[in-house]
Design an enzyme around this catalytic site. Sequence first.
Site, short mmCIF file in Angstrom:
data_model
loop_
_atom_site.label_atom_id
_atom_site.label_comp_id
_atom_site.label_asym_id
_atom_site.label_seq_id
_atom_site.Cartn_x
_atom_site.Cartn_y
_atom_site.Cartn_z
N PHE A 65 0.81 -1.23 0.00
CA PHE A 65 0.00 0.00 0.00
C PHE A 65 0.85 1.27 0.00
O PHE A 65 0.31 2.38 0.08
CB PHE A 65 -1.00 -0.02 1.16
CG PHE A 65 -2.24 -0.88 0.92
CD1 PHE A 65 -2.47 -1.51 -0.30
CD2 PHE A 65 -3.18 -1.06 1.92
CE1 PHE A 65 -3.60 -2.29 -0.52
CE2 PHE A 65 -4.33 -1.83 1.72
CZ PHE A 65 -4.54 -2.45 0.51
N ARG A 66 2.18 1.14 -0.04
CA ARG A 66 3.10 2.22 -0.46
C ARG A 66 3.25 3.41 0.49
O ARG A 66 3.91 4.37 0.14
CB ARG A 66 2.69 2.76 -1.84
CG ARG A 66 2.46 1.74 -2.93
CD ARG A 66 3.68 0.91 -3.18
NE ARG A 66 3.59 0.17 -4.43
CZ ARG A 66 4.39 -0.87 -4.71
NH1 ARG A 66 5.30 -1.27 -3.86
NH2 ARG A 66 4.27 -1.50 -5.87
N ASN A 96 8.26 -2.79 1.94
CA ASN A 96 9.13 -2.05 1.01
C ASN A 96 8.59 -0.65 0.71
O ASN A 96 8.40 -0.26 -0.44
CB ASN A 96 9.37 -2.86 -0.29
CG ASN A 96 8.10 -3.29 -1.00
OD1 ASN A 96 7.02 -3.30 -0.41
ND2 ASN A 96 8.23 -3.64 -2.26
N HIS A 181 10.17 -13.79 -0.17
CA HIS A 181 10.17 -13.69 -1.62
C HIS A 181 11.36 -14.51 -2.08
O HIS A 181 12.51 -14.11 -1.88
CB HIS A 181 10.30 -12.21 -2.04
CG HIS A 181 10.32 -12.01 -3.52
ND1 HIS A 181 9.44 -11.19 -4.17
CD2 HIS A 181 11.12 -12.52 -4.49
CE1 HIS A 181 9.69 -11.19 -5.47
NE2 HIS A 181 10.72 -12.00 -5.68
N HIS A 234 3.92 -16.04 -3.28
CA HIS A 234 3.66 -16.06 -4.74
C HIS A 234 4.44 -17.12 -5.51
O HIS A 234 5.28 -16.82 -6.34
CB HIS A 234 3.87 -14.68 -5.38
CG HIS A 234 5.03 -13.88 -4.87
ND1 HIS A 234 6.28 -14.40 -4.65
CD2 HIS A 234 5.11 -12.56 -4.55
CE1 HIS A 234 7.06 -13.43 -4.23
NE2 HIS A 234 6.40 -12.31 -4.14
N ASP A 305 -0.87 -9.97 -3.86
CA ASP A 305 0.36 -9.23 -4.18
C ASP A 305 0.02 -7.92 -4.89
O ASP A 305 0.67 -7.53 -5.86
CB ASP A 305 1.32 -10.09 -5.03
CG ASP A 305 2.72 -9.49 -5.07
OD1 ASP A 305 2.99 -8.52 -4.35
OD2 ASP A 305 3.54 -10.01 -5.85
N HIS A 309 1.66 0.52 -9.38
CA HIS A 309 2.62 1.49 -9.94
C HIS A 309 1.83 2.37 -10.88
O HIS A 309 0.84 1.93 -11.49
CB HIS A 309 3.73 0.79 -10.72
CG HIS A 309 4.58 -0.12 -9.89
ND1 HIS A 309 5.52 0.35 -9.00
CD2 HIS A 309 4.63 -1.47 -9.80
CE1 HIS A 309 6.12 -0.68 -8.40
NE2 HIS A 309 5.58 -1.79 -8.87
O1 DOR Z 1 6.17 -7.50 -8.87
C1 DOR Z 1 6.42 -7.21 -7.70
N1 DOR Z 1 6.14 -5.98 -7.24
N2 DOR Z 1 6.97 -8.12 -6.92
C2 DOR Z 1 7.47 -7.79 -5.70
O2 DOR Z 1 8.04 -8.64 -5.05
C3 DOR Z 1 7.36 -6.42 -5.20
C4 DOR Z 1 6.24 -5.72 -5.84
C5 DOR Z 1 6.25 -4.23 -5.61
O3 DOR Z 1 6.41 -3.81 -4.44
O4 DOR Z 1 6.12 -3.47 -6.56
#
Ligand code: DOR
Length: 442
Positions: A65-66, A96, A181, A234, A305, A309
């Site tokens: 969720f960034r 992340n 992962h 995944h 997942d 973006h």
């Molecule tokens: O495709 C992915 N996007 N795989 C990941 O492990 C991280 C994720 C992301 O945070 O964009």
Amino acid sequence: MTAPFDLILAGATVVNHDGAGIRDIGIRDGRIAGLDNLAKAKTREILDVRGLHILPGVIDSQVHFREPGLTHKEDLETGSRAAVMGGVVGVFEMPNTKPLTTTAATLSAKVAAARDRMFCDFAFYVGGTRENIGDIPALEKLEGSAGIKVFMGSSTGDLLVDDEPHLDRIVSAISRRAAFHAEDEARLIARMPLRRPGDPTSHPEWRDPEAALIATQRLVRLAEKHRRRVHVLHISTAEEIAFLGAHRDWASVEVTPHHLTLTAPDCYERLGTYAQMNPPVRDLRHRDALWAAIADGTADVLGSDHAPHTREEKDHAYPASHSGMTGVQTLVPIMLDHVNAGRLSLARLVDLTSHGPARLFGLAGKGRIAMGYDADLTIVDLTRTETITNAQALSRCGWTPYDGTKVKGWAVGTFVRGHRAMWQGELAARAHGQPIRFHEAG
Ligand code: DOR
């Protein structure tokens, strides 16, 4: 005299540990307080849900969720709106972000930002790094902690632990189930020249099945050595499924709707870099193996997942295009469509999205429609046909890989601890999200 219920959901087919049958659900103080024919019971409100199915609330055990730091793509509020609109009552969110979620302070900042602002309940993974291994026992115990997540191969963001000595120390330090992962970084680096500029069909050639299998085998070996529980996120290959099916004691298995639904090369031809994710969507042989894992029980849970973006980030020429696609809002309808097509039963879906997370992660009061449990409910119309579109997408990035996909089966209600987070496509005015409680934390 017992107190009246706050709400009775009357006449739906309830799918739970008992099978599927018509029952009324009485809710009081956010919990399930009656499960029976409640025609004579006192209640403040009744909702007639005849013709619908009520599932235990769907938990999506992998979303990004960034927030903080990458909120041009998504934030806790927008991501959780998408979740409840799609029938999801709770999410495990990934570390992340910017800054990375790797300390008690960054975790508690997320919990504070999420409380009563997210529309669904939440837990946050804490990134395992080379630096915070000594803190793992404490980090696992904090309120709102989903446990430890480790990237064994590079993906979006700077989290990476790719050397065996540190992985060994992390696995020995965990006491809760930790998520991984699993792609082998050395192999990913060695194969980088295989990426063809402008051609995302080379993505699964670069990040090949062997890269995933090497990392998964290494991880399971360490888990068995230290007798620790690991969760392999995944899973994308037939070889990993075969291996994991023979190593059930310490490793659990997540599959995603994307890997079950899309196939290479078609998805890259149709969607280009919008189908690019890590680990990649692969060919039919692998997808068939994932469906076999749904049928035979090798797969434990589904995670979307959800990795939003912006279009601009996706529109860069491959390989500069970012990896990841949205999924939290479409998990339920895509999977209900598979149910309607006969690819899995509704009971198996509930096993993957509610009973599975509760069993693997030790959720307190969630994952089951039973007396005393949180009134977390996903209400679905199995007969409704809809077309998924970008215009419906509530994620800030505003797109879905399923734009234009017709599905049969739709989430029409999302109840989170008795709160009506979504009903018939209308979102609640207020958010009530709270940390998910775990038996082994808090
Ligand atoms: O495709 C992915 N996007 N795989 C990941 O492990 C991280 C994720 C992301 O945070 O964009």
